[in-house]
Design a protein around this motif. Structure first.
Motif, PDB file in Angstrom:
ATOM      1  N   GLU A  61     -13.136   8.635   2.839  1.00 25.71           N
ATOM      2  CA  GLU A  61     -12.126   9.804   3.345  1.00 25.71           C
ATOM      3  C   GLU A  61     -12.408  10.695   2.600  1.00 25.71           C
ATOM      4  O   GLU A  61     -12.256  10.762   1.110  1.00 25.71           O
ATOM      5  CB  GLU A  61     -10.523   9.346   3.304  1.00 25.71           C
ATOM      6  CG  GLU A  61      -9.619   9.927   3.661  1.00 25.71           C
ATOM      7  CD  GLU A  61      -9.857  10.382   4.948  1.00 25.71           C
ATOM      8  OE1 GLU A  61     -10.252  11.823   4.593  1.00 25.71           O
ATOM      9  OE2 GLU A  61      -8.841   9.994   6.547  1.00 25.71           O
ATOM     10  N   ASP A  62     -12.897  12.513   2.927  1.00 21.41           N
ATOM     11  CA  ASP A  62     -12.460  13.568   2.146  1.00 21.41           C
ATOM     12  C   ASP A  62     -11.268  13.823   1.624  1.00 21.41           C
ATOM     13  O   ASP A  62     -11.459  15.038   1.023  1.00 21.41           O
ATOM     14  CB  ASP A  62     -13.762  14.016   2.497  1.00 21.41           C
ATOM     15  CG  ASP A  62     -13.181  14.658   4.093  1.00 21.41           C
ATOM     16  OD1 ASP A  62     -12.743  13.943   4.753  1.00 21.41           O
ATOM     17  OD2 ASP A  62     -14.390  15.960   4.259  1.00 21.41           O
ATOM     18  N   ASP A  69     -13.923   7.660   7.570  1.00 15.73           N
ATOM     19  CA  ASP A  69     -13.207   8.826   8.099  1.00 15.73           C
ATOM     20  C   ASP A  69     -14.399   9.226   8.978  1.00 15.73           C
ATOM     21  O   ASP A  69     -15.718   8.169   8.523  1.00 15.73           O
ATOM     22  CB  ASP A  69     -12.691   9.200   6.885  1.00 15.73           C
ATOM     23  CG  ASP A  69     -12.534  11.024   7.489  1.00 15.73           C
ATOM     24  OD1 ASP A  69     -12.740  11.207   8.757  1.00 15.73           O
ATOM     25  OD2 ASP A  69     -12.993  12.173   6.807  1.00 15.73           O
ATOM     26  N   GLN A  88     -15.254  12.608  10.381  1.00 20.07           N
ATOM     27  CA  GLN A  88     -16.535  13.699   9.471  1.00 20.07           C
ATOM     28  C   GLN A  88     -16.241  13.871   8.168  1.00 20.07           C
ATOM     29  O   GLN A  88     -15.003  13.851   7.669  1.00 20.07           O
ATOM     30  CB  GLN A  88     -15.273  14.853   9.876  1.00 20.07           C
ATOM     31  CG  GLN A  88     -15.616  15.053  11.088  1.00 20.07           C
ATOM     32  CD  GLN A  88     -14.442  16.779  12.107  1.00 20.07           C
ATOM     33  OE1 GLN A  88     -13.607  16.519  11.793  1.00 20.07           O
ATOM     34  NE2 GLN A  88     -14.774  17.684  11.824  1.00 20.07           N
ATOM     35  N   LEU A  89     -17.239  13.693   7.184  1.00 24.50           N
ATOM     36  CA  LEU A  89     -17.659  13.016   5.967  1.00 24.50           C
ATOM     37  C   LEU A  89     -18.916  14.262   5.541  1.00 24.50           C
ATOM     38  O   LEU A  89     -19.731  14.600   5.974  1.00 24.50           O
ATOM     39  CB  LEU A  89     -17.713  11.887   5.542  1.00 24.50           C
ATOM     40  CG  LEU A  89     -16.470  10.756   6.359  1.00 24.50           C
ATOM     41  CD1 LEU A  89     -17.465   9.045   5.782  1.00 24.50           C
ATOM     42  CD2 LEU A  89     -15.350  11.141   4.734  1.00 24.50           C
TER      43      LEU A  89
HETATM   44 MN    MN Z   1     -12.634  13.503   6.953  1.00 21.69          MN
END
Ligand code: MN
Length: 130
Positions: A9-10, A53, A55-56
């Motif tokens: 997770e970013d 996640d 979107q990374l």
């Molecule tokens: Mn993300």
């Protein structure tokens, strides 16, 4: 026995919240802040569960899931996508990439631990990827 969970997770706030909930539940949480690092850590550590996640940076969650499913030791490790993508088709895309399940953000802190419990139950059905 405490589960070893890899969280890829970013977003720092999401990492904080999920780590808090899981550690409160007795789980041991490892963190990766981008997709490539997540793949490296998964291969090195073979966690009991991967929370992913979509979107990374460096490698998106679909590519991460696909890469993990190509790794023999990780083929049976449950991967649950945790993502704010809410568009039609994203769930199917995550499952097609190799994820076992899908939880939408914002997560519900009261039910999150219970929602992921099914993925680490002994004797759960293993998805066989082609
Ligand atoms: Mn993300």
């Amino acid at each position: 026995m405490s589960r070893r969970i890899l969280l890829i997770e970013d977003n720092e706030q999401n990492r904080y919240l999920l780590t808090f909930l899981l550690e409160q539940n007795g789980d041991c949480v490892r963190l990766a802040e981008d997709g490539l690092r997540g793949v490296e850590m998964a291969r090195a550590e073979t966690p009991d569960l991967i929370l992913l996640d979509i979107q990374l940076p460096r490698m998106d969650g679909y590519a991460v899931a696909a890469a993990l499913r190509q790794t023999e030791a990780l083929r049976k490790v449950p991967i649950v996508a945790v993502t704010s993508y809410a568009m039609a088709g994203d769930r199917e895309k995550a499952l097609a990439a190799g994820c076992d399940g899908y939880i939408e953000k914002p997560i519900n802190p009261d039910t999150f631990v219970a929602e992921i419990a099914q993925f680490t139950q002994p004797g759960r059905a293993i998805r066989e990827m082609p």
